[in-house]
Design a protein around this motif. Structure first.
Motif, PDB file in Angstrom:
ATOM      1  N   UNK A   9      -0.652 -10.910   3.694  1.00 35.09           N
ATOM      2  CA  UNK A   9      -1.228 -10.271   2.506  1.00 35.09           C
ATOM      3  C   UNK A   9      -1.336  -8.759   2.697  1.00 35.09           C
ATOM      4  N   UNK A  10      -1.821  -8.328   3.856  1.00 33.58           N
ATOM      5  CA  UNK A  10      -1.916  -6.897   4.132  1.00 33.58           C
ATOM      6  C   UNK A  10      -0.544  -6.246   4.161  1.00 33.58           C
ATOM      7  N   UNK A  11       0.432  -6.911   4.790  1.00 30.47           N
ATOM      8  CA  UNK A  11       1.792  -6.373   4.860  1.00 30.47           C
ATOM      9  C   UNK A  11       2.426  -6.228   3.493  1.00 30.47           C
ATOM     10  N   UNK A  12       2.185  -7.185   2.624  1.00 28.33           N
ATOM     11  CA  UNK A  12       2.716  -7.093   1.265  1.00 28.33           C
ATOM     12  C   UNK A  12       2.144  -5.897   0.522  1.00 28.33           C
ATOM     13  N   UNK A  13       0.840  -5.702   0.651  1.00 29.27           N
ATOM     14  CA  UNK A  13       0.207  -4.552  -0.010  1.00 29.27           C
ATOM     15  C   UNK A  13       0.693  -3.232   0.594  1.00 29.27           C
ATOM     16  N   UNK A  14       0.875  -3.209   1.914  1.00 28.24           N
ATOM     17  CA  UNK A  14       1.396  -2.006   2.564  1.00 28.24           C
ATOM     18  C   UNK A  14       2.802  -1.682   2.095  1.00 28.24           C
ATOM     19  N   UNK A  15       3.638  -2.704   1.939  1.00 30.90           N
ATOM     20  CA  UNK A  15       5.006  -2.494   1.467  1.00 30.90           C
ATOM     21  C   UNK A  15       5.017  -1.972   0.033  1.00 30.90           C
ATOM     22  N   UNK A  16       4.149  -2.517  -0.790  1.00 27.03           N
ATOM     23  CA  UNK A  16       4.042  -2.032  -2.173  1.00 27.03           C
ATOM     24  C   UNK A  16       3.575  -0.581  -2.180  1.00 27.03           C
ATOM     25  N   UNK A  17       2.594  -0.254  -1.348  1.00 28.65           N
ATOM     26  CA  UNK A  17       2.099   1.129  -1.274  1.00 28.65           C
ATOM     27  C   UNK A  17       3.212   2.078  -0.824  1.00 28.65           C
ATOM     28  N   UNK A  18       4.012   1.651   0.174  1.00 29.16           N
ATOM     29  CA  UNK A  18       5.122   2.488   0.633  1.00 29.16           C
ATOM     30  C   UNK A  18       6.113   2.727  -0.505  1.00 29.16           C
ATOM     31  N   UNK A  19       6.440   1.692  -1.239  1.00 25.32           N
ATOM     32  CA  UNK A  19       7.361   1.812  -2.366  1.00 25.32           C
ATOM     33  C   UNK A  19       6.810   2.785  -3.410  1.00 25.32           C
ATOM     34  N   UNK A  20       5.530   2.651  -3.728  1.00 28.83           N
ATOM     35  CA  UNK A  20       4.925   3.513  -4.748  1.00 28.83           C
ATOM     36  C   UNK A  20       4.879   4.975  -4.308  1.00 28.83           C
ATOM     37  N   UNK A  21       4.540   5.225  -3.049  1.00 28.21           N
ATOM     38  CA  UNK A  21       4.529   6.608  -2.550  1.00 28.21           C
ATOM     39  C   UNK A  21       5.936   7.187  -2.606  1.00 28.21           C
ATOM     40  N   UNK A  22       6.928   6.434  -2.152  1.00 29.18           N
ATOM     41  CA  UNK A  22       8.313   6.917  -2.200  1.00 29.18           C
ATOM     42  C   UNK A  22       8.775   7.163  -3.625  1.00 29.18           C
ATOM     43  N   UNK A  23       8.405   6.282  -4.535  1.00 30.13           N
ATOM     44  CA  UNK A  23       8.784   6.445  -5.942  1.00 30.13           C
ATOM     45  C   UNK A  23       8.113   7.690  -6.533  1.00 30.13           C
ATOM     46  N   UNK A  24       6.835   7.881  -6.234  1.00 32.25           N
ATOM     47  CA  UNK A  24       6.105   9.041  -6.739  1.00 32.25           C
ATOM     48  C   UNK A  24       6.698  10.330  -6.189  1.00 32.25           C
ATOM     49  N   UNK A  25       6.925  10.372  -4.883  1.00 32.68           N
ATOM     50  CA  UNK A  25       7.485  11.579  -4.263  1.00 32.68           C
ATOM     51  C   UNK A  25       8.903  11.825  -4.775  1.00 32.68           C
ATOM     52  N   UNK A  26       9.690  10.769  -4.889  1.00 27.97           N
ATOM     53  CA  UNK A  26      11.055  10.912  -5.401  1.00 27.97           C
ATOM     54  C   UNK A  26      11.089  11.428  -6.829  1.00 27.97           C
ATOM     55  N   UNK A  27      10.088  11.057  -7.631  1.00 25.80           N
ATOM     56  CA  UNK A  27      10.011  11.540  -9.006  1.00 25.80           C
ATOM     57  C   UNK A  27       9.457  12.946  -9.099  1.00 25.80           C
ATOM     58  N   UNK A  28       8.773  13.385  -8.050  1.00 24.86           N
ATOM     59  CA  UNK A  28       8.141  14.703  -8.046  1.00 24.86           C
ATOM     60  C   UNK A  28       9.033  15.744  -7.382  1.00 24.86           C
ATOM     61  N   UNK A  29       9.623  15.395  -6.264  1.00 30.77           N
ATOM     62  CA  UNK A  29      10.436  16.333  -5.487  1.00 30.77           C
ATOM     63  C   UNK A  29      11.889  15.865  -5.450  1.00 30.77           C
ATOM     64  N   UNK A  30      12.784  16.763  -5.713  1.00 33.31           N
ATOM     65  CA  UNK A  30      14.206  16.428  -5.577  1.00 33.31           C
ATOM     66  C   UNK A  30      14.761  17.266  -4.445  1.00 33.31           C
TER      67      UNK A  30
END
Length: 124
Positions: A9-30
């Motif tokens: 359960x913790x690993x799943x949430x961590x993976x989702x958090x990693x995806x969201x941070x990468x998506x946010x940064x990718x949308x903010x910085x090119x």
């Protein structure tokens, strides 16, 4: 079995958090620089240091939280945090030769293994 579910359960949430941070940064910085992964690794390193210290101080009754947050969440978020914490422990225990072998070997052999994996996939 209960501990496996807690880590899962913790690993799943961590993976989702990693995806969201990468998506946010990718949308903010090119940029060509992998800012998302860099940020995840730095945040993960801070979190694992904080959480390990905090759960050790709290005592054995926090095994659930340590498995959920450290092993699960941080492990799903980034394994780089585990790698750096282990290296900090080796340095702290004055095992400098083992630290050097582990850190250098992990980076060099990891890069080599990735390259060999690419070569193997190309030749299939």
């Amino acid at each position: 079995m209960r501990f496996l579910l807690i880590v899962f359960m913790g690993g799943g949430l961590g993976s989702i958090a990693r995806y969201l941070v990468n998506k946010w940064v990718g949308g903010t910085l090119t940029s060509v620089y992998p800012y998302g992964t860099f940020l995840v690794n730095i945040i993960g390193c801070f979190l694992i240091g904080f959480l390990i210290f905090f759960t050790q101080r709290a005592g054995a009754s926090t095994i659930f939280w340590r498995l959920f947050l450290v092993t699960g969440f941080c492990g799903g978020f980034t394994t780089f945090s585990s790698f750096t914490f282990e290296n900090v422990e080796l340095i702290g225990n004055q095992q400098l030769l083992l630290f050097f072998v582990y850190a250098t070997g992990s980076v060099v052999l990891g890069l080599l293994a990735t390259y060999l994996g690419i070569l193997a996939a190309r030749n299939i």
